[in-house]
Design a protein around this motif. Sequence first.
Motif, PDB file in Angstrom:
ATOM      1  N   ARG A  90      19.487 -25.413 -21.991  1.00 32.52           N
ATOM      2  CA  ARG A  90      18.799 -26.209 -23.009  1.00 32.52           C
ATOM      3  C   ARG A  90      19.682 -26.376 -24.241  1.00 32.52           C
ATOM      4  NH1 ARG A  90      13.059 -24.709 -26.003  1.00 32.52           N
ATOM      5  NH2 ARG A  90      12.476 -26.869 -26.468  1.00 32.52           N
ATOM      6  N   GLN A  91      20.303 -25.305 -24.665  1.00 34.21           N
ATOM      7  CA  GLN A  91      21.145 -25.346 -25.869  1.00 34.21           C
ATOM      8  C   GLN A  91      22.360 -26.259 -25.695  1.00 34.21           C
ATOM      9  OE1 GLN A  91      20.264 -24.120 -28.872  1.00 34.21           O
ATOM     10  NE2 GLN A  91      18.374 -23.665 -27.763  1.00 34.21           N
ATOM     11  N   LYS A  92      22.796 -26.446 -24.480  1.00 32.93           N
ATOM     12  CA  LYS A  92      23.969 -27.278 -24.205  1.00 32.93           C
ATOM     13  C   LYS A  92      23.763 -28.726 -24.657  1.00 32.93           C
ATOM     14  CE  LYS A  92      26.879 -28.791 -20.375  1.00 32.93           C
ATOM     15  NZ  LYS A  92      27.139 -28.737 -18.944  1.00 32.93           N
ATOM     16  N   PHE A  93      22.489 -29.160 -24.741  1.00 30.14           N
ATOM     17  CA  PHE A  93      22.187 -30.561 -25.063  1.00 30.14           C
ATOM     18  C   PHE A  93      21.476 -30.746 -26.405  1.00 30.14           C
ATOM     19  CE2 PHE A  93      21.890 -29.941 -20.429  1.00 30.14           C
ATOM     20  CZ  PHE A  93      22.981 -30.697 -20.042  1.00 30.14           C
ATOM     21  N   LEU A  94      21.116 -29.643 -27.082  1.00 23.95           N
ATOM     22  CA  LEU A  94      20.304 -29.726 -28.301  1.00 23.95           C
ATOM     23  C   LEU A  94      21.140 -29.880 -29.573  1.00 23.95           C
ATOM     24  CD1 LEU A  94      17.314 -27.231 -27.893  1.00 23.95           C
ATOM     25  CD2 LEU A  94      17.244 -29.711 -28.144  1.00 23.95           C
ATOM     26  N   PHE A  95      22.182 -30.653 -29.508  1.00 19.63           N
ATOM     27  CA  PHE A  95      22.965 -30.966 -30.705  1.00 19.63           C
ATOM     28  C   PHE A  95      23.272 -32.461 -30.666  1.00 19.63           C
ATOM     29  CE2 PHE A  95      26.047 -30.389 -27.396  1.00 19.63           C
ATOM     30  CZ  PHE A  95      27.106 -31.238 -27.713  1.00 19.63           C
ATOM     31  N   GLY A 112      11.915 -35.119 -19.678  1.00 19.39           N
ATOM     32  CA  GLY A 112      12.938 -34.760 -20.653  1.00 19.39           C
ATOM     33  C   GLY A 112      12.761 -35.620 -21.887  1.00 19.39           C
ATOM     34  N   LEU A 113      13.191 -35.111 -23.035  1.00 19.97           N
ATOM     35  CA  LEU A 113      13.028 -35.794 -24.313  1.00 19.97           C
ATOM     36  C   LEU A 113      14.396 -36.220 -24.841  1.00 19.97           C
ATOM     37  CD1 LEU A 113      10.995 -36.536 -26.618  1.00 19.97           C
ATOM     38  CD2 LEU A 113      11.634 -34.344 -27.669  1.00 19.97           C
ATOM     39  N   PHE A 114      14.615 -37.527 -24.884  1.00 16.29           N
ATOM     40  CA  PHE A 114      15.829 -38.083 -25.483  1.00 16.29           C
ATOM     41  C   PHE A 114      15.532 -38.444 -26.925  1.00 16.29           C
ATOM     42  CE2 PHE A 114      17.095 -38.509 -21.138  1.00 16.29           C
ATOM     43  CZ  PHE A 114      18.476 -38.418 -21.175  1.00 16.29           C
ATOM     44  N   CYS A 115      16.389 -38.009 -27.837  1.00 15.66           N
ATOM     45  CA  CYS A 115      16.229 -38.261 -29.267  1.00 15.66           C
ATOM     46  C   CYS A 115      17.423 -39.073 -29.731  1.00 15.66           C
ATOM     47  CB  CYS A 115      16.149 -36.947 -30.034  1.00 15.66           C
ATOM     48  SG  CYS A 115      14.842 -35.853 -29.419  1.00 15.66           S
ATOM     49  N   VAL A 125      12.141 -40.328 -27.154  1.00 15.47           N
ATOM     50  CA  VAL A 125      11.635 -40.952 -25.937  1.00 15.47           C
ATOM     51  C   VAL A 125      11.346 -39.854 -24.921  1.00 15.47           C
ATOM     52  CG1 VAL A 125      12.039 -42.707 -24.181  1.00 15.47           C
ATOM     53  CG2 VAL A 125      13.172 -42.908 -26.422  1.00 15.47           C
ATOM     54  N   LEU A 126      10.058 -39.622 -24.675  1.00  9.96           N
ATOM     55  CA  LEU A 126       9.661 -38.661 -23.645  1.00  9.96           C
ATOM     56  C   LEU A 126       9.661 -39.391 -22.314  1.00  9.96           C
ATOM     57  CD1 LEU A 126       8.661 -35.898 -22.725  1.00  9.96           C
ATOM     58  CD2 LEU A 126       6.321 -36.691 -23.213  1.00  9.96           C
ATOM     59  N   CYS A 127      10.656 -39.082 -21.497  1.00  8.48           N
ATOM     60  CA  CYS A 127      10.792 -39.698 -20.177  1.00  8.48           C
ATOM     61  C   CYS A 127      10.110 -38.809 -19.155  1.00  8.48           C
ATOM     62  CB  CYS A 127      12.267 -39.871 -19.821  1.00  8.48           C
ATOM     63  SG  CYS A 127      13.130 -41.051 -20.871  1.00  8.48           S
ATOM     64  N   GLN A 128       9.328 -39.429 -18.303  1.00 12.04           N
ATOM     65  CA  GLN A 128       8.585 -38.745 -17.261  1.00 12.04           C
ATOM     66  C   GLN A 128       8.996 -39.307 -15.903  1.00 12.04           C
ATOM     67  OE1 GLN A 128       5.310 -36.834 -17.878  1.00 12.04           O
ATOM     68  NE2 GLN A 128       6.063 -36.496 -19.927  1.00 12.04           N
ATOM     69  N   GLN A 129       8.409 -38.777 -14.861  1.00 14.53           N
ATOM     70  CA  GLN A 129       8.675 -39.256 -13.505  1.00 14.53           C
ATOM     71  C   GLN A 129       8.544 -40.778 -13.455  1.00 14.53           C
ATOM     72  OE1 GLN A 129       6.472 -37.263 -10.445  1.00 14.53           O
ATOM     73  NE2 GLN A 129       6.734 -38.945  -9.011  1.00 14.53           N
ATOM     74  N   GLY A 130       9.580 -41.443 -12.916  1.00 15.51           N
ATOM     75  CA  GLY A 130       9.572 -42.893 -12.782  1.00 15.51           C
ATOM     76  C   GLY A 130      10.247 -43.634 -13.917  1.00 15.51           C
ATOM     77  N   PRO A 140      24.535 -41.870 -31.307  1.00 10.06           N
ATOM     78  CA  PRO A 140      24.228 -40.462 -31.603  1.00 10.06           C
ATOM     79  C   PRO A 140      22.855 -40.084 -31.037  1.00 10.06           C
ATOM     80  CG  PRO A 140      24.895 -41.655 -33.594  1.00 10.06           C
ATOM     81  CD  PRO A 140      24.675 -42.670 -32.522  1.00 10.06           C
ATOM     82  N   HIS A 141      22.806 -38.988 -30.309  1.00  9.39           N
ATOM     83  CA  HIS A 141      21.550 -38.564 -29.687  1.00  9.39           C
ATOM     84  C   HIS A 141      21.638 -37.092 -29.297  1.00  9.39           C
ATOM     85  CE1 HIS A 141      24.070 -39.396 -26.199  1.00  9.39           C
ATOM     86  NE2 HIS A 141      23.269 -38.603 -25.493  1.00  9.39           N
ATOM     87  N   TRP A 142      20.495 -36.544 -28.886  1.00  4.83           N
ATOM     88  CA  TRP A 142      20.420 -35.214 -28.286  1.00  4.83           C
ATOM     89  C   TRP A 142      19.308 -35.241 -27.257  1.00  4.83           C
ATOM     90  CZ3 TRP A 142      19.121 -36.402 -33.265  1.00  4.83           C
ATOM     91  CH2 TRP A 142      17.828 -36.142 -33.699  1.00  4.83           C
ATOM     92  N   PHE A 143      19.256 -34.200 -26.436  1.00  5.73           N
ATOM     93  CA  PHE A 143      18.317 -34.152 -25.325  1.00  5.73           C
ATOM     94  C   PHE A 143      17.661 -32.781 -25.279  1.00  5.73           C
ATOM     95  CE2 PHE A 143      17.584 -32.980 -20.812  1.00  5.73           C
ATOM     96  CZ  PHE A 143      16.635 -33.935 -20.493  1.00  5.73           C
TER      97      PHE A 143
END
Length: 180
Positions: A90-95, A112-115, A125-130, A140-143
Amino acid sequence: MSQLTIYQVQNPSQALQQEQDANIIASLLSEQGVRFEQWQANTDITAEMSQDDIINAYQSDIERLKAQGGYQTVDVISLAKGNPSASELRQKFLFEHTHSEDEVRFFVKGQGLFCLHLNDKVYQVLCQQGDLISVPENTPHWFDMGSDPEFTAIRLFNNQEGWVAKSTDSEIAKQFPLLD
Protein backbone atom coordinates in the motif's frame (compact mmCIF):
# COMPACT_ATOMS: atom_id res chain seq x y z
CA MET A 1 -20.38 1.36 -6.87
CA SER A 2 -17.93 3.63 -8.69
CA GLN A 3 -17.57 7.10 -7.24
CA LEU A 4 -15.90 10.40 -8.08
CA THR A 5 -15.21 12.91 -5.32
CA ILE A 6 -13.72 16.30 -6.19
CA TYR A 7 -11.90 18.49 -3.65
CA GLN A 8 -10.16 21.85 -3.73
CA VAL A 9 -6.46 21.27 -3.05
CA GLN A 10 -6.55 23.67 -0.11
CA ASN A 11 -9.65 22.06 1.48
CA PRO A 12 -9.20 18.26 1.72
CA SER A 13 -11.89 17.87 4.38
CA GLN A 14 -14.84 19.10 2.30
CA ALA A 15 -15.87 17.64 -1.05
CA LEU A 16 -16.97 20.04 -3.78
CA GLN A 17 -18.83 17.34 -5.69
CA GLN A 18 -19.61 13.62 -5.48
CA GLU A 19 -20.93 11.51 -8.33
CA GLN A 20 -21.84 7.83 -8.60
CA ASP A 21 -23.33 7.81 -12.10
CA ALA A 22 -20.71 6.26 -14.40
CA ASN A 23 -21.70 8.46 -17.34
CA ILE A 24 -21.29 11.65 -15.30
CA ILE A 25 -17.99 10.36 -13.88
CA ALA A 26 -16.74 9.63 -17.40
CA SER A 27 -17.81 13.06 -18.63
CA LEU A 28 -16.21 14.99 -15.75
CA LEU A 29 -12.97 13.03 -16.06
CA SER A 30 -12.94 13.38 -19.86
CA GLU A 31 -12.99 17.16 -19.41
CA GLN A 32 -9.67 16.66 -17.59
CA GLY A 33 -8.22 14.34 -20.25
CA VAL A 34 -8.78 11.20 -18.14
CA ARG A 35 -10.46 8.15 -19.67
CA PHE A 36 -13.06 6.31 -17.56
CA GLU A 37 -15.04 3.42 -19.01
CA GLN A 38 -17.00 0.41 -17.88
CA TRP A 39 -16.41 -2.95 -19.58
CA GLN A 40 -18.29 -6.23 -19.66
CA ALA A 41 -16.57 -9.59 -19.96
CA ASN A 42 -17.54 -11.88 -22.82
CA THR A 43 -17.70 -14.77 -20.33
CA ASP A 44 -18.20 -15.35 -16.60
CA ILE A 45 -15.06 -14.55 -14.59
CA THR A 46 -14.11 -17.25 -12.08
CA ALA A 47 -11.38 -17.58 -9.46
CA GLU A 48 -9.85 -20.46 -11.40
CA MET A 49 -9.16 -18.40 -14.52
CA SER A 50 -5.58 -17.89 -15.69
CA GLN A 51 -4.12 -14.53 -16.66
CA ASP A 52 -4.65 -15.45 -20.34
CA ASP A 53 -8.28 -16.42 -19.69
CA ILE A 54 -8.94 -13.06 -18.01
CA ILE A 55 -7.31 -11.13 -20.86
CA ASN A 56 -9.33 -13.15 -23.39
CA ALA A 57 -12.56 -12.28 -21.56
CA TYR A 58 -11.93 -8.58 -22.30
CA GLN A 59 -10.03 -9.02 -25.58
CA SER A 60 -12.12 -6.71 -27.78
CA ASP A 61 -11.85 -3.77 -25.35
CA ILE A 62 -8.14 -4.45 -24.82
CA GLU A 63 -7.48 -4.52 -28.58
CA ARG A 64 -9.44 -1.28 -29.04
CA LEU A 65 -7.34 0.45 -26.36
CA LYS A 66 -4.10 -0.96 -27.75
CA ALA A 67 -4.98 0.43 -31.19
CA GLN A 68 -5.97 3.84 -29.78
CA GLY A 69 -3.13 4.25 -27.29
CA GLY A 70 -0.29 2.27 -28.80
CA TYR A 71 -0.02 0.00 -25.76
CA GLN A 72 2.43 -2.85 -26.19
CA THR A 73 2.17 -4.93 -23.02
CA VAL A 74 -0.87 -6.32 -21.19
CA ASP A 75 -0.80 -8.23 -17.92
CA VAL A 76 -2.96 -9.11 -14.94
CA ILE A 77 -2.08 -8.33 -11.33
CA SER A 78 -3.89 -9.82 -8.33
CA LEU A 79 -3.74 -9.30 -4.61
CA ALA A 80 -5.67 -11.51 -2.18
CA LYS A 81 -7.13 -10.42 1.17
CA GLY A 82 -4.91 -11.15 4.13
CA ASN A 83 -1.66 -10.69 2.22
CA PRO A 84 1.07 -10.23 4.87
CA SER A 85 2.79 -7.63 2.65
CA ALA A 86 -0.37 -5.54 2.17
CA SER A 87 0.80 -2.61 4.31
CA GLU A 88 4.16 -2.44 2.56
CA LEU A 89 2.53 -2.71 -0.88
CA ARG A 90 0.00 0.00 0.00
CA GLN A 91 2.77 2.43 0.93
CA LYS A 92 4.47 1.86 -2.43
CA PHE A 93 1.66 3.84 -4.14
CA LEU A 94 0.57 6.34 -1.45
CA PHE A 95 2.78 9.21 -2.58
CA GLU A 96 2.19 11.72 -5.34
CA HIS A 97 4.02 10.67 -8.48
CA THR A 98 3.93 10.80 -12.26
CA HIS A 99 4.74 8.37 -15.06
CA SER A 100 6.26 8.91 -18.49
CA GLU A 101 3.33 6.92 -19.94
CA ASP A 102 -0.40 6.56 -19.27
CA GLU A 103 -1.33 4.47 -16.24
CA VAL A 104 -4.11 2.20 -17.50
CA ARG A 105 -5.97 -0.08 -15.08
CA PHE A 106 -9.10 -2.16 -15.51
CA PHE A 107 -10.64 -3.69 -12.38
CA VAL A 108 -11.72 -7.27 -13.02
CA LYS A 109 -12.43 -7.72 -9.30
CA GLY A 110 -12.18 -5.59 -6.16
CA GLN A 111 -11.48 -1.89 -5.99
CA GLY A 112 -8.87 0.85 -5.79
CA LEU A 113 -8.82 4.62 -5.26
CA PHE A 114 -7.00 6.79 -7.80
CA CYS A 115 -6.33 10.35 -6.62
CA LEU A 116 -5.52 12.79 -9.41
CA HIS A 117 -3.99 16.21 -8.68
CA LEU A 118 -5.33 18.33 -11.53
CA ASN A 119 -4.57 22.05 -11.25
CA ASP A 120 -6.18 23.30 -8.02
CA LYS A 121 -8.35 20.20 -7.48
CA VAL A 122 -8.00 16.58 -6.42
CA TYR A 123 -10.22 14.07 -8.19
CA GLN A 124 -10.62 10.87 -6.18
CA VAL A 125 -11.90 8.06 -8.40
CA LEU A 126 -13.08 4.92 -6.61
CA CYS A 127 -12.77 2.24 -9.27
CA GLN A 128 -14.72 -0.96 -8.76
CA GLN A 129 -15.20 -4.18 -10.69
CA GLY A 130 -15.83 -3.34 -14.36
CA ASP A 131 -14.16 0.10 -14.28
CA LEU A 132 -11.28 1.22 -16.46
CA ILE A 133 -9.25 4.34 -15.75
CA SER A 134 -6.44 5.76 -17.85
CA VAL A 135 -4.40 8.43 -16.08
CA PRO A 136 -2.53 10.45 -18.73
CA GLU A 137 1.28 10.52 -18.69
CA ASN A 138 2.84 13.16 -16.43
CA THR A 139 -0.37 13.56 -14.38
CA PRO A 140 0.42 13.89 -10.64
CA HIS A 141 -1.51 11.21 -8.77
CA TRP A 142 -1.41 8.52 -6.09
CA PHE A 143 -3.24 5.25 -5.54
CA ASP A 144 -4.75 3.62 -2.45
CA MET A 145 -5.61 -0.07 -2.42
CA GLY A 146 -6.91 -0.03 1.17
CA SER A 147 -5.62 -1.65 4.35
CA ASP A 148 -6.62 -5.21 3.41
CA PRO A 149 -6.75 -5.09 -0.38
CA GLU A 150 -8.30 -7.62 -2.68
CA PHE A 151 -8.32 -6.96 -6.39
CA THR A 152 -7.52 -8.27 -9.82
CA ALA A 153 -6.65 -5.71 -12.48
CA ILE A 154 -5.59 -5.69 -16.09
CA ARG A 155 -2.71 -3.31 -16.83
CA LEU A 156 -1.70 -1.92 -20.22
CA PHE A 157 1.74 -0.39 -20.85
CA ASN A 158 3.63 1.42 -23.61
CA ASN A 159 6.86 0.93 -21.68
CA GLN A 160 8.26 -2.60 -21.66
CA GLU A 161 9.66 -1.91 -18.17
CA GLY A 162 6.15 -1.63 -16.74
CA TRP A 163 5.30 0.59 -13.78
CA VAL A 164 7.95 3.31 -13.24
CA ALA A 165 7.05 6.18 -10.89
CA LYS A 166 8.71 9.56 -10.47
CA SER A 167 7.94 11.29 -7.16
CA THR A 168 6.76 14.90 -7.22
CA ASP A 169 8.24 15.32 -3.70
CA SER A 170 4.89 16.74 -2.57
CA GLU A 171 3.19 15.77 0.70
CA ILE A 172 -0.31 16.31 -0.74
CA ALA A 173 -1.27 12.61 -0.64
CA LYS A 174 -1.09 12.65 3.17
CA GLN A 175 -3.77 15.38 3.35
CA PHE A 176 -6.66 13.61 1.64
CA PRO A 177 -8.96 10.77 2.74
CA LEU A 178 -7.80 7.21 2.16
CA LEU A 179 -9.86 4.27 0.96
CA ASP A 180 -10.46 3.10 4.54
